[in-house]
Design an enzyme around this catalytic site. Structure first.
Site, mmCIF file in Angstrom:
data_model
loop_
_atom_site.group_PDB
_atom_site.id
_atom_site.type_symbol
_atom_site.label_atom_id
_atom_site.label_comp_id
_atom_site.label_asym_id
_atom_site.label_seq_id
_atom_site.Cartn_x
_atom_site.Cartn_y
_atom_site.Cartn_z
ATOM 1 N N HIS A 148 0.652 -1.142 -0.089
ATOM 2 C CA HIS A 148 0.025 -0.122 -0.108
ATOM 3 C C HIS A 148 0.961 1.271 -0.367
ATOM 4 O O HIS A 148 1.961 1.075 0.933
ATOM 5 C CB HIS A 148 -1.218 -0.041 0.944
ATOM 6 C CG HIS A 148 -2.091 1.037 1.396
ATOM 7 N ND1 HIS A 148 -2.809 0.629 0.345
ATOM 8 C CD2 HIS A 148 -2.227 1.904 2.266
ATOM 9 C CE1 HIS A 148 -4.378 1.434 0.193
ATOM 10 N NE2 HIS A 148 -3.792 2.268 0.942
ATOM 11 N N LYS A 153 -10.094 6.272 -3.634
ATOM 12 C CA LYS A 153 -8.939 7.148 -3.402
ATOM 13 C C LYS A 153 -7.388 7.354 -3.419
ATOM 14 O O LYS A 153 -7.125 5.435 -3.453
ATOM 15 C CB LYS A 153 -8.622 7.628 -1.458
ATOM 16 C CG LYS A 153 -8.205 8.602 -0.806
ATOM 17 C CD LYS A 153 -8.610 8.511 0.898
ATOM 18 C CE LYS A 153 -7.618 8.178 1.688
ATOM 19 N NZ LYS A 153 -8.301 8.857 2.662
ATOM 20 N N LYS A 200 -3.859 7.841 -3.943
ATOM 21 C CA LYS A 200 -2.718 8.526 -2.629
ATOM 22 C C LYS A 200 -1.842 8.917 -3.802
ATOM 23 O O LYS A 200 -1.286 8.127 -4.676
ATOM 24 C CB LYS A 200 -1.833 7.439 -1.893
ATOM 25 C CG LYS A 200 -3.245 7.113 -0.584
ATOM 26 C CD LYS A 200 -2.929 7.493 -0.122
ATOM 27 C CE LYS A 200 -3.883 7.441 1.142
ATOM 28 N NZ LYS A 200 -3.704 8.577 2.515
ATOM 29 N N ASP A 212 -6.136 12.162 -1.599
ATOM 30 C CA ASP A 212 -5.045 11.979 -0.326
ATOM 31 C C ASP A 212 -3.453 12.592 -0.665
ATOM 32 O O ASP A 212 -2.824 11.922 -0.960
ATOM 33 C CB ASP A 212 -5.428 10.653 0.134
ATOM 34 C CG ASP A 212 -5.355 11.620 1.520
ATOM 35 O OD1 ASP A 212 -4.084 12.433 1.932
ATOM 36 O OD2 ASP A 212 -4.798 10.954 2.416
ATOM 37 N N GLU A 251 -7.837 15.775 -0.103
ATOM 38 C CA GLU A 251 -7.186 15.451 0.913
ATOM 39 C C GLU A 251 -5.870 15.688 1.244
ATOM 40 O O GLU A 251 -5.340 15.926 0.913
ATOM 41 C CB GLU A 251 -7.640 14.064 1.343
ATOM 42 C CG GLU A 251 -7.133 13.773 3.177
ATOM 43 C CD GLU A 251 -7.873 12.252 2.957
ATOM 44 O OE1 GLU A 251 -8.995 11.885 2.081
ATOM 45 O OE2 GLU A 251 -7.577 11.600 3.927
ATOM 46 N N ASP A 291 -7.560 16.160 7.213
ATOM 47 C CA ASP A 291 -7.494 15.229 7.934
ATOM 48 C C ASP A 291 -6.310 15.107 8.887
ATOM 49 O O ASP A 291 -6.500 15.305 9.714
ATOM 50 C CB ASP A 291 -6.128 13.694 6.778
ATOM 51 C CG ASP A 291 -6.131 12.631 7.070
ATOM 52 O OD1 ASP A 291 -7.434 12.379 8.849
ATOM 53 O OD2 ASP A 291 -5.726 11.654 6.436
ATOM 54 N N LYS A 319 -11.607 11.688 12.674
ATOM 55 C CA LYS A 319 -10.862 10.203 12.255
ATOM 56 C C LYS A 319 -11.190 9.791 13.877
ATOM 57 O O LYS A 319 -10.753 10.590 14.565
ATOM 58 C CB LYS A 319 -9.143 9.962 12.287
ATOM 59 C CG LYS A 319 -9.313 9.699 10.412
ATOM 60 C CD LYS A 319 -7.536 9.899 10.061
ATOM 61 C CE LYS A 319 -8.083 9.835 9.531
ATOM 62 N NZ LYS A 319 -6.188 9.330 7.965
ATOM 63 N N GLU A 336 -14.553 5.693 4.404
ATOM 64 C CA GLU A 336 -13.376 4.908 3.546
ATOM 65 C C GLU A 336 -12.769 3.651 4.870
ATOM 66 O O GLU A 336 -12.068 2.992 5.067
ATOM 67 C CB GLU A 336 -11.963 5.814 3.559
ATOM 68 C CG GLU A 336 -11.519 6.037 4.919
ATOM 69 C CD GLU A 336 -10.354 7.220 4.368
ATOM 70 O OE1 GLU A 336 -9.775 7.596 3.264
ATOM 71 O OE2 GLU A 336 -9.824 7.112 5.196
HETATM 72 O O1 LIG Z 1 -5.875 8.991 5.000
HETATM 73 C C1 LIG Z 1 -5.309 8.994 5.643
HETATM 74 O O2 LIG Z 1 -4.327 9.894 5.056
HETATM 75 C C2 LIG Z 1 -4.615 7.352 5.693
HETATM 76 C C3 LIG Z 1 -5.909 5.983 5.396
HETATM 77 C C4 LIG Z 1 -7.195 6.445 4.917
HETATM 78 C C5 LIG Z 1 -6.745 5.615 3.862
HETATM 79 C C6 LIG Z 1 -6.194 5.277 3.195
HETATM 80 O O3 LIG Z 1 -4.748 4.436 2.650
HETATM 81 O O4 LIG Z 1 -4.712 5.871 3.859
HETATM 82 MN MN LIG Z 2 -5.918 11.195 4.492
#
Ligand SMILES: O=C(O)C[C@H]1C=CC(=O)O1
Ligand SMILES: [Mn+2]
Length: 382
Positions: free
Chosen positions: A20, A166, A168, A197, A223, A248, A272, A326
């Site tokens: 991941h 989502k 990254k 994000d 995000e 976040d 969160k 999520e």
């Molecule tokens: O949001 C985050 O920063 C952390 C997290 C949430 C989903 C994911 O893949 O990582």
């Molecule tokens: Mn995040």
């Protein structure tokens, strides 16, 4: 009255189904701190304290969460009436600053116990009670490869598991990240919501350029594009960019929520439970958002089944949940540590119905994956 009996904390390391890839770390496993509190009447409560990538995401690590609980929180529990969850947490907060993840794990276990004692799900003990029985769930496409991400997204749509993705970004330069995102937006146009994000990895100038390009590519939400303490930059980006900004890492409980709301620093809050300092604190974060006209999203620290069930219990009390959740953490792991896995179907997660968190640990799995491997023989697995 519920007098303290025993507490046990241990770290469980479970591999992920694939690497991941996040801006700050690549995960190959998730490390969950599991807390088991048993009161003097034998009622058990389970909690979880989980972060991402050791110390690369935030200020607490699995090891620091365990040590804060074992060294500083455990002695306080023995002088508390555990049935009074808020009073117990207030007592802990007088002696323990910060350490939100450790506090969340403890509060989760106390709420689980309280719910079992009362015969009610945790969602009936917090935030005014349950208003929904299932939650829309996003999936993070973060294999590190665009075509693999598209294949994975197609499979999720086929299985009717996720239609919110989502991505990254923030690890590569802005143009390379935008090209990756644009290819995925094109592949899923009209079939899924695509969000990104950045995990704080852009400067304000990069965010101005990046957010405009992402909007043109069809991204619905960006995000935490900039550092969590760059509140002025978050406010300028929220004001001038068309694509909404979601806070976040900047959200660390009600006081930060109030500051962000007052500065108009975000259009959406990723709530969160651990980052907020527990379920009650997260509920207050959500209340501040609603009062300020900020939309809600149910965030995750990629917790396993326990933390995910706890988050689901809280998010089930949110009257508005415009951006969904999520809560896919357990699905990223090769092994489920719950005796009965959480139920994902039709793009939603069913909020457990039973008393407390509504979950039971699979003790054999826990024994197999716990880091200290000192589980009693009864739980040992060949
Ligand atoms: O949001 C985050 O920063 C952390 C997290 C949430 C989903 C994911 O893949 O990582
Ligand atoms: Mn995040």
């Amino acid at each position: 009255m519920a007098a303290f009996g025993t507490i046990e904390t241990f770290i469980v390391d479970v591999p992920t189904i694939r690497p991941h890839v996040l801006a700050m770390a690549t995960m190959h496993a998730q490390s969950m701190v599991i807390v088991r509190i048993i009161d003097a009447d034998g009622v058990e409560g389970i909690g979880e304290g989980t972060t991402i990538g050791g110390l690369s995401y935030g200020e607490e690590s699995p090891e620091s969460i365990k040590s804060a609980i074992d060294t500083y929180i455990e002695p306080l529990l023995s002088v508390c009436d555990l049935s009074r969850v808020r009073e117990t947490m207030a007592r802990i907060s007088r002696s323990v600053r910060g350490n939100h993840f450790a506090k969340c794990a403890i509060e989760t276990a106390l709420l689980d116990m309280a719910g079992k004692r009362l015969g009610l799900p945790v969602s009936e003990l917090i935030g005014g009670g349950r208003v929904r029985s299932s939650l829309p769930v996003a999936w993070t496409l973060a294999s590190g490869d665009t075509l693999t991400d598209i294949e994975e997204g197609e499979a999720m749509l086929d299985q009717r598991r996720h239609r919110i993705f989502k991505l990254k970004i923030g690890k590569r330069d802005v143009a390379a990240d935008v090209a990756h995102v644009a290819a995925i937006c094109k592949a899923f146009a009209g079939r899924a919501s695509i969000r990104v994000d950045v995990n704080q990895n852009w400067t304000e100038a990069q965010a101005v350029r990046g957010m405009a390009m992402l909007h043109d590519a069809g991204v619905d939400l960006v995000e935490q594009p900039v550092a969590r303490d760059s509140l002025d930059a978050m406010a300028r980006l929220s004001q001038h960019q068309t694509v909404p900004l979601m806070a976040d890492e900047a959200l660390n409980g009600p006081r930060s929520a109030f500051r962000i709301a007052a500065a108009a620093g975000a259009g959406v809050f990723a709530v969160k439970i651990a980052q907020s300092g527990g379920l009650h604190a997260a509920s207050e974060v959500a209340a501040i958002a609603v009062s300020a006209g900020i939309c809600l999203y149910g965030g995750t620290m990629l917790e396993g089944g326990v933390g995910t069930a706890a988050s689901a219990q809280l998010f089930a009390t949110f009257p508005e949940l415009e951006w969904g959740t999520e809560l896919f953490g357990p699905l990223l792991l090769t092994e489920e540590i719950l005796a009965t896995p959480l139920v994902y179907s039709d793009f939603e997660l069913a909020v457990p119905e039973g008393p407390g968190l509504g979950i039971v640990l699979d003790e054999d799995k826990v024994a197999r994956f716990r880091r200290d491997a000192t589980a009693p023989a009864i739980y040992a697995v060949a």
